[in-house]
Design a protein around this motif. Structure first.
Motif, PDB file in Angstrom:
ATOM      1  N   GLU A  62       0.694  -0.629   0.138  1.00 36.05           N
ATOM      2  CA  GLU A  62      -0.109   0.203  -0.346  1.00 36.05           C
ATOM      3  C   GLU A  62       0.861   1.150   0.024  1.00 36.05           C
ATOM      4  OE1 GLU A  62      -3.012  -0.087  -0.252  1.00 36.05           O
ATOM      5  OE2 GLU A  62      -3.255  -2.479  -0.684  1.00 36.05           O
ATOM      6  N   PRO A  63       0.385   2.326  -1.297  1.00 31.98           N
ATOM      7  CA  PRO A  63       1.168   3.578  -0.983  1.00 31.98           C
ATOM      8  C   PRO A  63       1.681   4.344   0.763  1.00 31.98           C
ATOM      9  CG  PRO A  63      -0.187   3.046  -2.875  1.00 31.98           C
ATOM     10  CD  PRO A  63      -0.617   2.193  -1.547  1.00 31.98           C
ATOM     11  N   ALA A  64       0.692   3.997   1.397  1.00 36.83           N
ATOM     12  CA  ALA A  64       0.483   4.763   2.860  1.00 36.83           C
ATOM     13  C   ALA A  64       1.759   3.987   3.490  1.00 36.83           C
ATOM     14  CB  ALA A  64      -1.289   5.071   3.336  1.00 36.83           C
ATOM     15  N   ALA A  65       1.889   2.617   3.423  1.00 37.07           N
ATOM     16  CA  ALA A  65       2.771   2.237   4.016  1.00 37.07           C
ATOM     17  C   ALA A  65       4.026   3.136   3.959  1.00 37.07           C
ATOM     18  CB  ALA A  65       2.674   0.887   3.917  1.00 37.07           C
ATOM     19  N   ARG A  66       4.999   2.864   2.834  1.00 33.51           N
ATOM     20  CA  ARG A  66       5.921   3.394   2.794  1.00 33.51           C
ATOM     21  C   ARG A  66       6.305   5.334   3.462  1.00 33.51           C
ATOM     22  NH1 ARG A  66       4.468   2.924  -3.026  1.00 33.51           N
ATOM     23  NH2 ARG A  66       4.520   0.335  -3.515  1.00 33.51           N
ATOM     24  N   ALA A  67       5.486   5.347   3.708  1.00 32.86           N
ATOM     25  CA  ALA A  67       5.756   6.891   5.051  1.00 32.86           C
ATOM     26  C   ALA A  67       5.913   6.178   6.654  1.00 32.86           C
ATOM     27  CB  ALA A  67       4.584   7.867   4.917  1.00 32.86           C
ATOM     28  N   LEU A  68       5.677   4.889   6.944  1.00 28.97           N
ATOM     29  CA  LEU A  68       5.903   4.174   7.871  1.00 28.97           C
ATOM     30  C   LEU A  68       7.207   3.462   8.126  1.00 28.97           C
ATOM     31  CD1 LEU A  68       1.519   3.750   8.258  1.00 28.97           C
ATOM     32  CD2 LEU A  68       3.344   5.648   9.658  1.00 28.97           C
ATOM     33  N   ALA A  79      -1.449   3.843  12.387  1.00 29.64           N
ATOM     34  CA  ALA A  79      -2.273   4.451  11.035  1.00 29.64           C
ATOM     35  C   ALA A  79      -3.071   2.818  10.729  1.00 29.64           C
ATOM     36  CB  ALA A  79      -0.913   4.864  10.341  1.00 29.64           C
ATOM     37  N   ASP A  83      -7.029   4.059   9.263  1.00 28.71           N
ATOM     38  CA  ASP A  83      -6.248   3.119   8.001  1.00 28.71           C
ATOM     39  C   ASP A  83      -6.682   1.672   7.238  1.00 28.71           C
ATOM     40  OD1 ASP A  83      -6.694   3.094   5.087  1.00 28.71           O
ATOM     41  OD2 ASP A  83      -4.792   4.445   4.281  1.00 28.71           O
ATOM     42  N   LEU A  86      -3.678  -1.143   5.464  1.00 31.69           N
ATOM     43  CA  LEU A  86      -2.590  -1.418   6.011  1.00 31.69           C
ATOM     44  C   LEU A  86      -2.094  -2.449   6.435  1.00 31.69           C
ATOM     45  CD1 LEU A  86      -2.136   2.956   6.917  1.00 31.69           C
ATOM     46  CD2 LEU A  86      -0.548   1.339   5.318  1.00 31.69           C
TER      47      LEU A  86
END
Length: 111
Positions: A62-68, A79, A83, A86
């Motif tokens: 998931e794209p949002a996981a990269r920020a974590l 997170a 969402d 994730l």
């Protein structure tokens, strides 16, 4: 045996895991986690029981996981609760333990 599966019906791995649980005769509680996300506390409990860090339960595709990637465990759990896409699936819990059923046959270890 009672089992709880954190399930996404659109996921083939999740559907295969649910089929294995059903075939084994488990009394399955299905939690569609995208509709009913677990709380931070529930996620922390599940991952602790599984012996996994929250990061190991993070769905990295998931794209949002990269920020974590460098986030704390607490921030990863927050997170995921906000969402739930994730959350890597499927998570299965029985009285014998918790597994991230990837591949689905991993669930057999806790039946």
């Amino acid at each position: 045996m009672n089992a709880t599966i954190y399930h996404n019906p659109r996921c083939g791995t999740s559907r295969s895991t649910l089929a294995l649980l059903t075939e084994a005769g488990a009394d399955v509680t299905i939690v569609e986690y995208l509709r009913h996300p677990p709380t931070v506390a529930e996620l922390a409990r599940i991952y602790a029981r599984a012996g996994l860090s929250p990061r190991e339960g993070l769905r990295m595709t998931e794209p949002a996981a990269r920020a974590l990637v460098d986030a704390s465990d607490a921030d990863v759990l927050k997170a995921m609760a906000i969402d739930p896409i994730l959350i890597q699936r499927p998570l299965v819990e029985t009285p014998k333990g918790v597994v991230l059923a990837r591949p689905p046959e991993r669930v057999l270890a806790i039946l």
